[in-house]
Design a protein around this motif. Structure first.
Motif, PDB file in Angstrom:
ATOM      1  N   ARG A  34      -0.019  -6.986  -5.753  1.00 19.81           N
ATOM      2  CA  ARG A  34      -1.402  -6.815  -5.306  1.00 19.81           C
ATOM      3  C   ARG A  34      -2.352  -7.579  -6.242  1.00 19.81           C
ATOM      4  O   ARG A  34      -3.287  -8.240  -5.781  1.00 19.81           O
TER       5      ARG A  34
ATOM      6  N   LEU B  37      -7.875  -2.638   5.160  1.00 20.54           N
ATOM      7  CA  LEU B  37      -6.723  -1.840   4.761  1.00 20.54           C
ATOM      8  C   LEU B  37      -6.822  -0.423   5.315  1.00 20.54           C
ATOM      9  O   LEU B  37      -5.809   0.219   5.590  1.00 20.54           O
TER      10      LEU B  37
ATOM     11  N   SER C 166       0.861  -1.190   0.000  1.00 24.19           N
ATOM     12  CA  SER C 166       0.000   0.000   0.000  1.00 24.19           C
ATOM     13  C   SER C 166       0.892   1.232   0.000  1.00 24.19           C
ATOM     14  O   SER C 166       1.092   1.887   1.025  1.00 24.19           O
TER      15      SER C 166
END
Length: 264
Positions: free
Chosen positions: A200, A231, A182
């Motif tokens: 991802r 997340l 991320s």
């Protein structure tokens, strides 16, 4: 690297956990007998300030090896790039994993969360948390901790959210992989962005296959949406940095403290 991503995640997450557990427990002043140590049952102890600082260093170090073993391109990045990626995921992973593991270890006590692999935190542990602190206004720090939403009030909410979703180990590890990459808000190169996007996408492909082939699910959009929410739910980097700054003001975290320097 020939293994599927989920298999690599399982293998190297377990390795990371075993290293953390052993290092933390054998760093205690009265370590448990080696034959009593195992990943499921610990043994686990209430967190204390200095011991937790050591555990955080161990986790951070372990995450570099975990990242290199699971994501081979990560090992080829420059030291500064690898450092920035691990620091970026550090707090979010710690809180997410702590709540996930606490749901399995302490299903009947939603006030507890793991603050390291071998140590848990809850209101009952607060009176002894600063027992090994060497400097600062410990009483003021303890009062602040009692009222701090990150450590106290939000633990139950995070655990309840995870308990309702009840993620499998595979789902948990996919979220860990997504958290690791991320990096959309980081000043990184196009090449690192490409690497992150590839991993991802790979994680999501394997999760889709897991739903269809292992769980025999056709309609899993709601379940997938819940996972992706984690997340954001466990993104508390800003709040954690503010927390450490307050501890510094109380004198509990000196200028040369590792965790304080990490958040600067």
């Amino acid at each position: 690297t020939d293994l599927p991503l989920l298999d690599r995640l399982k293998t190297h997450y377990r390795t990371m956990c075993w290293a953390r557990l052993n290092t933390e427990l054998h760093n205690r002043s009265n370590p448990p007998h080696p034959m009593t140590i195992n990943l499921k049952n610990g043994p686990f102890f209430p967190a204390t300030f200095v011991a937790l600082n050591v555990a955080n260093r161990v986790l951070l170090s372990s995450m570099f090896d975990f990242g290199s073993c699971v994501f081979p391109e990560f090992a080829e990045l420059q030291d500064r790039q690898r450092w920035d990626i691990v620091v970026n995921v550090f707090y979010r992973f710690r809180i997410f994993e702590g709540c996930y593991r606490a749901n399995h270890a302490f299903p009947d006590n939603l006030e507890k969360t793991f603050s390291s692999y071998s140590m848990y935190f809850c209101a009952e542990a607060l009176p002894t948390f600063y027992s090994d602190a060497r400097t600062g206004n410990v009483a003021a720090a303890a009062e602040y901790m009692q009222k701090n939403s990150i450590r106290m009030n939000e633990v139950r909410a995070g655990r309840e959210r995870l308990m309702r979703a009840n993620p499998t180990q595979e789902e948990f590890l996919v979220v860990v992989a997504l958290m690791f990459w991320s990096i959309e808000d980081m000043p990184v190169s196009e090449e690192i962005i490409r690497i992150g996007e590839c991993y991802r996408e790979e994680a999501m492909r394997e999760l889709h296959a897991f739903y269809r082939e292992r769980l025999h699910l056709d309609d899993y959009a709601t379940r997938l949406g819940e996972l992706l929410m984690f997340l954001q739910i466990f993104e508390r980097t800003k709040e954690m940095k503010e927390h450490f700054e307050v501890m510094h003001l109380f004198g509990v975290l000196p200028d040369d403290n590792f965790m304080y320097r990490l958040q600067k």
